[in-house]
Scaffold this motif. Structure first.
Motif, PDB file in Angstrom:
ATOM      1  N   GLU A  78       0.820  -1.207   0.000  1.00 54.72           N
ATOM      2  CA  GLU A  78       0.000   0.000   0.000  1.00 54.72           C
ATOM      3  C   GLU A  78       0.859   1.264   0.000  1.00 54.72           C
ATOM      4  O   GLU A  78       0.418   2.338  -0.373  1.00 54.72           O
ATOM      5  CB  GLU A  78      -0.928   0.002   1.231  1.00 54.72           C
ATOM      6  N   LYS A  79       2.081   1.130   0.442  1.00 55.20           N
ATOM      7  CA  LYS A  79       2.962   2.283   0.510  1.00 55.20           C
ATOM      8  C   LYS A  79       3.554   2.604  -0.859  1.00 55.20           C
ATOM      9  O   LYS A  79       3.916   1.708  -1.604  1.00 55.20           O
ATOM     10  CB  LYS A  79       4.091   2.021   1.505  1.00 55.20           C
ATOM     11  N   GLY A  80       3.647   3.892  -1.154  1.00 55.44           N
ATOM     12  CA  GLY A  80       4.276   4.307  -2.401  1.00 55.44           C
ATOM     13  C   GLY A  80       5.795   4.328  -2.247  1.00 55.44           C
ATOM     14  O   GLY A  80       6.320   4.345  -1.135  1.00 55.44           O
ATOM     15  N   PHE A  81       6.473   4.310  -3.370  1.00 52.76           N
ATOM     16  CA  PHE A  81       7.937   4.372  -3.360  1.00 52.76           C
ATOM     17  C   PHE A  81       8.354   5.328  -4.459  1.00 52.76           C
ATOM     18  O   PHE A  81       7.847   5.264  -5.579  1.00 52.76           O
ATOM     19  CB  PHE A  81       8.523   2.975  -3.618  1.00 52.76           C
ATOM     20  N   TRP A  82       9.260   6.259  -4.129  1.00 55.16           N
ATOM     21  CA  TRP A  82       9.653   7.238  -5.131  1.00 55.16           C
ATOM     22  C   TRP A  82      11.155   7.485  -5.102  1.00 55.16           C
ATOM     23  O   TRP A  82      11.809   7.318  -4.086  1.00 55.16           O
ATOM     24  CB  TRP A  82       8.902   8.563  -4.938  1.00 55.16           C
ATOM     25  N   THR A  83      11.675   7.850  -6.268  1.00 52.00           N
ATOM     26  CA  THR A  83      13.079   8.234  -6.403  1.00 52.00           C
ATOM     27  C   THR A  83      13.140   9.453  -7.329  1.00 52.00           C
ATOM     28  O   THR A  83      12.223   9.694  -8.128  1.00 52.00           O
ATOM     29  CB  THR A  83      13.936   7.109  -7.004  1.00 52.00           C
ATOM     30  N   VAL A  84      14.252  10.200  -7.224  1.00 46.27           N
ATOM     31  CA  VAL A  84      14.433  11.403  -8.043  1.00 46.27           C
ATOM     32  C   VAL A  84      15.754  11.309  -8.784  1.00 46.27           C
ATOM     33  O   VAL A  84      16.775  10.938  -8.203  1.00 46.27           O
ATOM     34  CB  VAL A  84      14.414  12.680  -7.183  1.00 46.27           C
ATOM     35  N   ALA A  85      15.740  11.628 -10.069  1.00 49.37           N
ATOM     36  CA  ALA A  85      16.961  11.702 -10.875  1.00 49.37           C
ATOM     37  C   ALA A  85      17.091  13.124 -11.402  1.00 49.37           C
ATOM     38  O   ALA A  85      16.138  13.672 -11.965  1.00 49.37           O
ATOM     39  CB  ALA A  85      16.916  10.710 -12.023  1.00 49.37           C
ATOM     40  N   ILE A  86      18.269  13.703 -11.213  1.00 49.37           N
ATOM     41  CA  ILE A  86      18.487  15.107 -11.584  1.00 49.37           C
ATOM     42  C   ILE A  86      19.466  15.215 -12.750  1.00 49.37           C
ATOM     43  O   ILE A  86      20.423  14.437 -12.846  1.00 49.37           O
ATOM     44  CB  ILE A  86      19.028  15.898 -10.376  1.00 49.37           C
ATOM     45  N   GLY A  87      19.221  16.180 -13.637  1.00 49.35           N
ATOM     46  CA  GLY A  87      20.131  16.449 -14.758  1.00 49.35           C
ATOM     47  C   GLY A  87      20.211  15.293 -15.736  1.00 49.35           C
ATOM     48  O   GLY A  87      19.198  14.698 -16.104  1.00 49.35           O
TER      49      GLY A  87
END
Length: 284
Positions: A113-122
């Motif tokens: 039920e929990k979301g999972f997120w990541t961020v990629a820059i440039g």
């Protein structure tokens, strides 16, 4: 020289013996061992290996005398053998990767039920997009209906990093992934169709690959297999430049955005290829 010979497949002792014999011209085993600093208990095995590899020749006398094969011929033999080994290793690795892909694709992750997120820059954002596209299994939805987003895409699409993304997209289509994209209807994409990779994509237009045109000023997003969402963040100092990509694994969010995507898709105009009918129309 020893380290370079080792990279071509010789052992340390074989490399030392070959160089020592090359300097001696021709010699017996004990003298080679002494000059190469190889224990006498090992020298005959070392010389036998070099002889089997056709790097040295032996004179059939008692005691035997040895001489090096011409260095050019010896290096050619070493190079050929090494390349054959690398080719075989490459084939084995490819087979291993294929087997593992099939096995790992069958592993089903537990639902959470929990979301999972990541961020990629440039520039890392392009790597993330390519990775997500390459990992798709069923469906890719690209919402790029704002004019600013479509204009940016039309300018950057054929750059090297974007061409790699298009290649990943093409490979996904070849695997049977359904791809749909909504672009802005005020931006001309026909000029991109002369690109080799775009030509390959256009062969699937109307089948696995479909595009429609709209004019919705909303944040661009991508939906992958109804589970993953990619949100694009623009550079606040230069709105025409992509700053980062957020990858969110959240089924509920993906479903809501998917509903929004198809609400706009159903009213959007069909994309027409260059050289075909140029009047756009709404597909019923």
């Amino acid at each position: 020289m020893i380290e370079k010979l080792k990279k071509l497949g010789l052992t340390t002792y074989e490399s030392q013996a070959y160089i020592a014999l090359l300097k001696l011209g021709d010699s017996e085993a004990d003298e080679i061992a002494q000059n190469a600093k190889i224990p006498m208990g090992r020298i005959y095995n070392v010389l036998s290996s070099l002889e089997e590899a056709h790097l040295i020749r032996a004179q059939d006398t008692r005691p035997r005398r040895y001489a090096c094969v011409d260095p050019g011929a010896a290096l050619t033999r070493l190079s050929t053998t090494k390349q054959e080994e690398l080719k075989q290793a490459s084939q084995e690795i490819e087979a291993l990767v294929t087997d593992l892909k099939n096995e790992l694709s069958g592993v089903v992750a537990r639902k959470t039920e929990k979301g999972f997120w990541t961020v990629a820059i440039g520039t890392k954002s392009h790597d993330l997009i390519k990775e997500i596209i390459s990992g798709s299994q069923k469906e890719l939805l690209f919402f790029m209906a704002s004019r600013m987003t479509s204009e940016r895409i039309s300018k950057e699409l054929l750059k090297e990093d974007h061409a790699e993304i298009l290649e990943a997209l093409y490979n996904s289509i070849k695997r049977g992934v359904e791809v749909k994209a909504i672009l802005n209807n005020n931006v001309d994409f026909n000029k991109l169709e002369d690109s080799p990779i775009v030509k390959k994509l256009m062969k699937h237009i109307g089948k696995e690959f479909n595009c429609r045109l709209g004019a919705t000023p909303a944040t661009p997003f991508d939906i992958i297999d109804g589970e993953n969402v990619l949100l694009q963040m623009l550079n606040p100092l230069n709105p025409e430049e992509l700053f980062a990509v957020v990858n969110i694994r959240d089924i509920k969010l993906a479903e809501e955005l998917r509903d929004k995507f198809f609400t706009i898709w159903d009213k959007a105009e069909l994309y027409c290829e260059k050289g075909k009918k140029h009047n756009l129309y709404i597909q019923q």
